[in-house]
Motif scaffolding. Structure first.
Motif, PDB file in Angstrom:
ATOM      1  N   GLU A 121      15.051 136.030 -12.723  1.00 37.58           N
ATOM      2  CA  GLU A 121      13.680 135.101 -13.017  1.00 37.58           C
ATOM      3  C   GLU A 121      13.908 134.476 -14.341  1.00 37.58           C
ATOM      4  O   GLU A 121      14.272 135.233 -15.445  1.00 37.58           O
ATOM      5  N   MET A 122      13.201 133.352 -14.736  1.00 34.62           N
ATOM      6  CA  MET A 122      13.183 132.752 -16.124  1.00 34.62           C
ATOM      7  C   MET A 122      12.042 133.322 -16.779  1.00 34.62           C
ATOM      8  O   MET A 122      10.856 133.277 -16.310  1.00 34.62           O
ATOM      9  N   PHE A 123      12.226 133.528 -18.182  1.00 32.64           N
ATOM     10  CA  PHE A 123      11.313 134.274 -18.986  1.00 32.64           C
ATOM     11  C   PHE A 123      11.352 133.599 -20.471  1.00 32.64           C
ATOM     12  O   PHE A 123      12.342 132.725 -20.777  1.00 32.64           O
ATOM     13  N   MET A 124      10.303 133.439 -21.114  1.00 29.07           N
ATOM     14  CA  MET A 124      10.335 133.112 -22.621  1.00 29.07           C
ATOM     15  C   MET A 124      10.620 134.238 -23.453  1.00 29.07           C
ATOM     16  O   MET A 124      10.299 135.104 -23.344  1.00 29.07           O
ATOM     17  N   LEU A 125      11.852 133.692 -24.204  1.00 30.74           N
ATOM     18  CA  LEU A 125      12.311 134.598 -25.421  1.00 30.74           C
ATOM     19  C   LEU A 125      11.656 134.225 -26.605  1.00 30.74           C
ATOM     20  O   LEU A 125      11.959 132.855 -27.018  1.00 30.74           O
ATOM     21  N   ALA A 182      21.545 128.925 -29.712  1.00 32.54           N
ATOM     22  CA  ALA A 182      19.870 128.710 -29.689  1.00 32.54           C
ATOM     23  C   ALA A 182      19.290 130.029 -30.002  1.00 32.54           C
ATOM     24  O   ALA A 182      18.088 130.136 -30.830  1.00 32.54           O
ATOM     25  N   VAL A 183      19.872 131.351 -29.551  1.00 32.13           N
ATOM     26  CA  VAL A 183      19.113 132.470 -29.948  1.00 32.13           C
ATOM     27  C   VAL A 183      19.243 132.837 -31.382  1.00 32.13           C
ATOM     28  O   VAL A 183      18.118 133.400 -32.080  1.00 32.13           O
ATOM     29  N   GLN A 184      20.172 132.483 -32.018  1.00 26.75           N
ATOM     30  CA  GLN A 184      20.215 132.759 -33.205  1.00 26.75           C
ATOM     31  C   GLN A 184      19.187 131.664 -34.312  1.00 26.75           C
ATOM     32  O   GLN A 184      18.505 132.069 -35.237  1.00 26.75           O
ATOM     33  N   ALA A 185      19.161 130.346 -33.565  1.00 29.17           N
ATOM     34  CA  ALA A 185      18.079 129.616 -34.473  1.00 29.17           C
ATOM     35  C   ALA A 185      16.704 130.036 -34.027  1.00 29.17           C
ATOM     36  O   ALA A 185      15.903 129.913 -34.995  1.00 29.17           O
ATOM     37  N   LEU A 186      16.335 130.783 -32.900  1.00 23.39           N
ATOM     38  CA  LEU A 186      15.077 131.479 -32.734  1.00 23.39           C
ATOM     39  C   LEU A 186      14.952 132.512 -33.861  1.00 23.39           C
ATOM     40  O   LEU A 186      13.888 132.676 -34.349  1.00 23.39           O
ATOM     41  N   LYS A 187      15.827 133.230 -34.058  1.00 26.62           N
ATOM     42  CA  LYS A 187      15.997 134.521 -34.929  1.00 26.62           C
ATOM     43  C   LYS A 187      15.540 134.010 -36.277  1.00 26.62           C
ATOM     44  O   LYS A 187      14.806 134.737 -37.015  1.00 26.62           O
ATOM     45  N   ILE A 188      16.116 133.219 -36.856  1.00 25.56           N
ATOM     46  CA  ILE A 188      15.757 132.486 -38.002  1.00 25.56           C
ATOM     47  C   ILE A 188      14.619 131.713 -38.364  1.00 25.56           C
ATOM     48  O   ILE A 188      14.313 131.269 -39.442  1.00 25.56           O
ATOM     49  N   GLY A 189      14.116 131.320 -37.002  1.00 27.76           N
ATOM     50  CA  GLY A 189      12.854 130.512 -37.177  1.00 27.76           C
ATOM     51  C   GLY A 189      13.019 128.765 -37.075  1.00 27.76           C
ATOM     52  O   GLY A 189      12.189 128.163 -37.251  1.00 27.76           O
ATOM     53  N   ASP A 190      14.119 128.663 -36.720  1.00 30.49           N
ATOM     54  CA  ASP A 190      14.330 126.979 -36.713  1.00 30.49           C
ATOM     55  C   ASP A 190      13.775 126.634 -35.131  1.00 30.49           C
ATOM     56  O   ASP A 190      13.545 125.283 -35.075  1.00 30.49           O
ATOM     57  N   VAL A 191      13.633 127.493 -34.256  1.00 27.17           N
ATOM     58  CA  VAL A 191      12.775 127.258 -33.257  1.00 27.17           C
ATOM     59  C   VAL A 191      11.971 128.368 -32.692  1.00 27.17           C
ATOM     60  O   VAL A 191      12.156 129.597 -33.362  1.00 27.17           O
ATOM     61  N   ASP A 192      11.037 128.326 -31.744  1.00 24.43           N
ATOM     62  CA  ASP A 192       9.937 129.003 -31.687  1.00 24.43           C
ATOM     63  C   ASP A 192      10.099 129.769 -30.349  1.00 24.43           C
ATOM     64  O   ASP A 192       9.307 130.709 -30.015  1.00 24.43           O
ATOM     65  N   LEU A 193      10.979 129.016 -29.453  1.00 26.55           N
ATOM     66  CA  LEU A 193      11.241 129.673 -28.229  1.00 26.55           C
ATOM     67  C   LEU A 193      12.574 129.155 -27.678  1.00 26.55           C
ATOM     68  O   LEU A 193      13.103 128.244 -27.860  1.00 26.55           O
ATOM     69  N   VAL A 194      13.068 130.338 -27.005  1.00 25.37           N
ATOM     70  CA  VAL A 194      14.249 129.880 -26.271  1.00 25.37           C
ATOM     71  C   VAL A 194      14.075 130.557 -24.473  1.00 25.37           C
ATOM     72  O   VAL A 194      13.724 131.601 -24.452  1.00 25.37           O
TER      73      VAL A 194
END
Length: 266
Positions: A121-125, A182-194
Protein backbone atom coordinates in the motif's frame (compact mmCIF):
# COMPACT_ATOMS: atom_id res chain seq x y z
CA UNK A 1 0.53 -4.64 2.97
CA UNK A 2 -2.56 -6.71 2.53
CA UNK A 3 -0.84 -10.06 2.33
CA UNK A 4 -0.14 -11.49 5.78
CA UNK A 5 3.49 -11.12 6.79
CA UNK A 6 3.42 -12.75 10.20
CA UNK A 7 2.04 -16.15 9.28
CA UNK A 8 4.93 -18.43 8.42
CA UNK A 9 3.91 -21.85 7.21
CA UNK A 10 7.26 -23.43 8.00
CA UNK A 11 10.12 -22.46 10.28
CA UNK A 12 12.42 -19.79 8.88
CA UNK A 13 15.44 -21.99 9.49
CA UNK A 14 13.87 -24.67 7.35
CA UNK A 15 12.70 -22.38 4.56
CA UNK A 16 15.79 -20.23 4.18
CA UNK A 17 18.56 -22.48 5.40
CA UNK A 18 17.74 -25.96 4.19
CA UNK A 19 17.94 -27.47 0.73
CA UNK A 20 15.04 -27.15 -1.69
CA UNK A 21 11.88 -28.89 -0.49
CA UNK A 22 10.13 -31.68 -2.31
CA UNK A 23 7.82 -29.12 -3.91
CA UNK A 24 10.76 -28.02 -6.05
CA UNK A 25 11.02 -31.52 -7.54
CA UNK A 26 7.99 -30.64 -9.66
CA UNK A 27 9.47 -27.36 -10.91
CA UNK A 28 11.19 -26.88 -14.28
CA UNK A 29 14.91 -27.65 -14.37
CA UNK A 30 16.71 -24.94 -16.35
CA UNK A 31 19.92 -26.92 -16.45
CA UNK A 32 22.20 -24.25 -15.01
CA UNK A 33 20.99 -21.55 -17.41
CA UNK A 34 22.88 -18.27 -16.97
CA UNK A 35 20.54 -15.34 -16.30
CA UNK A 36 21.48 -11.65 -16.08
CA UNK A 37 19.37 -9.61 -13.67
CA UNK A 38 19.26 -5.81 -13.49
CA UNK A 39 18.82 -4.03 -10.16
CA UNK A 40 19.27 -0.53 -8.75
CA UNK A 41 20.04 -1.20 -5.05
CA UNK A 42 18.31 1.91 -3.70
CA UNK A 43 15.09 0.42 -2.36
CA UNK A 44 15.33 -1.06 1.15
CA UNK A 45 14.40 -3.63 2.25
CA UNK A 46 13.88 -5.11 -1.22
CA UNK A 47 17.36 -4.28 -2.49
CA UNK A 48 20.02 -1.98 -1.10
CA UNK A 49 23.68 -1.76 -0.13
CA UNK A 50 24.47 -3.00 3.36
CA UNK A 51 25.95 0.01 5.21
CA UNK A 52 28.24 -2.29 7.18
CA UNK A 53 29.61 -4.59 4.48
CA UNK A 54 28.98 -2.70 1.24
CA UNK A 55 27.28 -5.78 -0.21
CA UNK A 56 24.01 -5.64 -2.16
CA UNK A 57 21.36 -7.38 -0.04
CA UNK A 58 17.62 -7.49 0.56
CA UNK A 59 14.34 -9.32 0.12
CA UNK A 60 14.58 -9.59 -3.66
CA UNK A 61 18.14 -10.91 -3.57
CA UNK A 62 17.17 -13.71 -1.21
CA UNK A 63 14.00 -14.45 -3.16
CA UNK A 64 15.93 -14.66 -6.44
CA UNK A 65 18.58 -16.87 -4.82
CA UNK A 66 15.82 -19.26 -3.78
CA UNK A 67 14.20 -19.11 -7.22
CA UNK A 68 17.56 -19.84 -8.84
CA UNK A 69 18.09 -22.82 -6.54
CA UNK A 70 14.66 -24.24 -7.24
CA UNK A 71 14.95 -23.80 -11.00
CA UNK A 72 18.66 -24.66 -11.34
CA UNK A 73 19.78 -21.41 -12.93
CA UNK A 74 22.90 -19.29 -12.45
CA UNK A 75 22.37 -15.59 -11.73
CA UNK A 76 24.60 -12.59 -12.47
CA UNK A 77 23.61 -9.10 -11.35
CA UNK A 78 24.20 -5.80 -13.10
CA UNK A 79 23.43 -2.41 -11.61
CA UNK A 80 21.41 0.08 -13.64
CA UNK A 81 19.22 3.12 -13.04
CA UNK A 82 15.44 2.96 -12.76
CA UNK A 83 15.00 5.18 -15.82
CA UNK A 84 17.03 2.78 -17.95
CA UNK A 85 15.64 -0.45 -16.52
CA UNK A 86 12.37 -0.98 -18.39
CA UNK A 87 13.76 0.19 -21.76
CA UNK A 88 16.77 -2.10 -21.30
CA UNK A 89 14.59 -5.10 -20.50
CA UNK A 90 12.28 -4.34 -23.43
CA UNK A 91 15.32 -4.38 -25.73
CA UNK A 92 16.59 -7.67 -24.29
CA UNK A 93 19.71 -6.26 -22.64
CA UNK A 94 18.94 -8.19 -19.44
CA UNK A 95 16.93 -11.34 -18.78
CA UNK A 96 15.12 -10.10 -15.67
CA UNK A 97 14.90 -6.89 -13.68
CA UNK A 98 13.92 -6.37 -10.05
CA UNK A 99 13.32 -3.09 -8.27
CA UNK A 100 9.99 -3.29 -6.48
CA UNK A 101 8.39 -2.80 -9.90
CA UNK A 102 4.68 -2.10 -9.85
CA UNK A 103 2.64 -4.24 -12.23
CA UNK A 104 0.88 -1.81 -14.57
CA UNK A 105 -0.89 -2.20 -17.89
CA UNK A 106 1.17 0.48 -19.63
CA UNK A 107 4.42 -1.22 -18.64
CA UNK A 108 3.04 -4.61 -19.68
CA UNK A 109 2.91 -3.26 -23.24
CA UNK A 110 6.71 -3.13 -23.20
CA UNK A 111 7.75 -5.98 -20.90
CA UNK A 112 6.32 -9.19 -19.45
CA UNK A 113 5.64 -9.40 -15.72
CA UNK A 114 5.88 -12.31 -13.36
CA UNK A 115 2.90 -12.99 -11.17
CA UNK A 116 2.88 -10.70 -8.11
CA UNK A 117 5.32 -11.70 -5.40
CA UNK A 118 4.13 -8.95 -3.04
CA UNK A 119 1.32 -6.45 -2.52
CA UNK A 120 2.01 -3.09 -0.94
CA UNK A 121 0.00 0.00 0.00
CA UNK A 122 1.10 3.58 -0.65
CA UNK A 123 1.99 5.81 2.33
CA UNK A 124 3.35 9.28 3.04
CA UNK A 125 6.99 9.24 4.20
CA UNK A 126 7.97 12.36 6.17
CA UNK A 127 10.63 13.49 8.60
CA UNK A 128 10.26 12.07 12.10
CA UNK A 129 9.53 15.49 13.62
CA UNK A 130 6.89 16.50 11.04
CA UNK A 131 3.80 17.99 12.71
CA UNK A 132 2.53 20.51 10.12
CA UNK A 133 0.34 18.01 8.27
CA UNK A 134 -1.02 14.58 9.03
CA UNK A 135 -2.59 13.32 5.80
CA UNK A 136 -2.92 13.96 2.08
CA UNK A 137 -5.64 16.58 2.50
CA UNK A 138 -3.71 18.73 4.96
CA UNK A 139 -0.54 18.43 2.86
CA UNK A 140 -2.36 19.46 -0.31
CA UNK A 141 -3.95 22.47 1.39
CA UNK A 142 -0.61 24.18 2.06
CA UNK A 143 0.89 25.68 -1.10
CA UNK A 144 4.43 25.84 0.33
CA UNK A 145 4.79 22.12 1.04
CA UNK A 146 6.86 20.22 -1.56
CA UNK A 147 6.81 16.55 -2.57
CA UNK A 148 9.71 14.59 -4.02
CA UNK A 149 9.17 11.88 -6.64
CA UNK A 150 10.67 9.98 -9.57
CA UNK A 151 8.98 10.70 -12.89
CA UNK A 152 7.03 7.81 -14.36
CA UNK A 153 6.70 5.89 -11.09
CA UNK A 154 3.56 4.88 -9.22
CA UNK A 155 4.39 7.24 -6.29
CA UNK A 156 4.65 10.12 -8.78
CA UNK A 157 1.20 9.50 -10.21
CA UNK A 158 -0.41 8.92 -6.83
CA UNK A 159 1.17 12.16 -5.58
CA UNK A 160 -0.24 14.01 -8.58
CA UNK A 161 -3.75 12.57 -8.58
CA UNK A 162 -4.48 11.69 -4.96
CA UNK A 163 -2.41 14.19 -2.98
CA UNK A 164 -2.28 17.25 -5.24
CA UNK A 165 -4.45 18.63 -8.04
CA UNK A 166 -3.93 16.23 -10.93
CA UNK A 167 -1.48 18.53 -12.74
CA UNK A 168 1.57 16.45 -13.70
CA UNK A 169 3.56 19.68 -14.11
CA UNK A 170 2.65 20.95 -10.64
CA UNK A 171 5.58 23.04 -9.37
CA UNK A 172 5.17 21.55 -5.89
CA UNK A 173 6.65 18.28 -7.16
CA UNK A 174 10.44 18.12 -7.27
CA UNK A 175 11.72 15.36 -9.52
CA UNK A 176 14.69 13.10 -8.74
CA UNK A 177 16.49 10.46 -10.76
CA UNK A 178 16.38 7.88 -7.96
CA UNK A 179 14.11 7.12 -5.04
CA UNK A 180 17.15 7.33 -2.75
CA UNK A 181 17.83 10.90 -3.91
CA UNK A 182 14.23 11.89 -3.15
CA UNK A 183 14.51 10.42 0.34
CA UNK A 184 17.81 12.24 0.92
CA UNK A 185 16.12 15.50 -0.14
CA UNK A 186 13.39 14.78 2.39
CA UNK A 187 15.97 14.13 5.08
CA UNK A 188 17.73 17.49 4.59
CA UNK A 189 14.51 19.46 4.19
CA UNK A 190 14.51 20.18 0.47
CA UNK A 191 11.09 18.51 0.22
CA UNK A 192 8.45 17.78 2.85
CA UNK A 193 7.00 14.51 1.61
CA UNK A 194 7.96 11.46 -0.40
CA UNK A 195 5.17 9.09 -1.30
CA UNK A 196 6.27 5.47 -1.09
CA UNK A 197 4.80 2.02 -0.94
CA UNK A 198 4.74 0.44 2.48
CA UNK A 199 7.60 -1.83 1.43
CA UNK A 200 10.15 0.91 0.90
CA UNK A 201 8.67 3.14 3.58
CA UNK A 202 8.86 0.55 6.32
CA UNK A 203 12.41 -0.20 5.26
CA UNK A 204 13.51 3.42 5.62
CA UNK A 205 11.69 3.87 8.92
CA UNK A 206 13.11 0.65 10.35
CA UNK A 207 16.67 1.62 9.47
CA UNK A 208 16.26 5.34 10.35
CA UNK A 209 13.62 5.54 13.12
CA UNK A 210 14.86 8.92 14.36
CA UNK A 211 14.79 10.41 10.86
CA UNK A 212 11.59 9.22 9.14
CA UNK A 213 8.04 8.13 9.85
CA UNK A 214 4.93 7.13 7.87
CA UNK A 215 1.73 9.13 8.30
CA UNK A 216 -1.88 9.08 7.11
CA UNK A 217 -4.03 6.33 5.68
CA UNK A 218 -2.86 4.18 2.77
CA UNK A 219 -3.42 5.76 -0.64
CA UNK A 220 -4.24 2.71 -2.67
CA UNK A 221 -2.27 -0.49 -3.23
CA UNK A 222 0.07 -1.97 -5.82
CA UNK A 223 1.41 -5.39 -6.76
CA UNK A 224 5.13 -5.99 -7.39
CA UNK A 225 6.58 -8.34 -9.99
CA UNK A 226 9.80 -9.15 -11.80
CA UNK A 227 10.00 -8.02 -15.42
CA UNK A 228 11.25 -9.84 -18.53
CA UNK A 229 11.62 -9.11 -22.25
CA UNK A 230 8.36 -9.76 -24.11
CA UNK A 231 7.90 -13.45 -24.82
CA UNK A 232 10.60 -14.57 -22.39
CA UNK A 233 10.67 -18.31 -21.70
CA UNK A 234 11.68 -17.51 -18.11
CA UNK A 235 8.27 -16.16 -17.11
CA UNK A 236 6.53 -19.50 -16.62
CA UNK A 237 9.35 -21.15 -14.61
CA UNK A 238 9.76 -18.10 -12.38
CA UNK A 239 6.00 -17.98 -11.82
CA UNK A 240 6.05 -21.64 -10.84
CA UNK A 241 8.86 -20.97 -8.36
CA UNK A 242 7.02 -17.98 -6.86
CA UNK A 243 3.91 -20.10 -6.43
CA UNK A 244 5.87 -22.85 -4.70
CA UNK A 245 7.51 -20.30 -2.40
CA UNK A 246 4.14 -18.85 -1.49
CA UNK A 247 2.68 -22.30 -0.87
CA UNK A 248 5.47 -23.53 1.40
CA UNK A 249 5.80 -20.30 3.44
CA UNK A 250 9.06 -19.01 1.99
CA UNK A 251 7.61 -15.65 0.96
CA UNK A 252 6.12 -15.11 4.41
CA UNK A 253 9.45 -16.02 5.98
CA UNK A 254 11.27 -13.49 3.80
CA UNK A 255 8.69 -10.85 4.69
CA UNK A 256 9.18 -11.43 8.40
CA UNK A 257 12.96 -11.39 8.10
CA UNK A 258 13.27 -8.19 6.04
CA UNK A 259 10.29 -6.15 7.29
CA UNK A 260 10.32 -7.04 10.98
CA UNK A 261 13.59 -8.66 12.04
CA UNK A 262 16.30 -6.96 9.98
CA UNK A 263 18.39 -4.35 11.77
CA UNK A 264 20.80 -2.30 9.68
CA UNK A 265 24.48 -2.75 10.46
CA UNK A 266 24.00 -5.81 12.69
Amino acid sequence: MQRTFLTVAVAISTVLGASTTSLADDLPDLGGKEVIIASENTYPPLQFVDPKTGDAIGWEYEAVAEIAKRLNMKVTYENTSWDAMIPAISQGEYDIAMNGITIRADRAEKVDFSEPYMRSEMFMLVRADEDRFTDAKSFGAEADFLAGAQPGTTPFYVTVYEVLDGDEANSRIKLFETFGAAVQALKIGDVDLVLTDSTGGKGYVATNPDTFKLIGDPLGSEDFGFIFPKGSELVAPVNAAITSMRDDGTLDALNKKWFFDYKAGQ
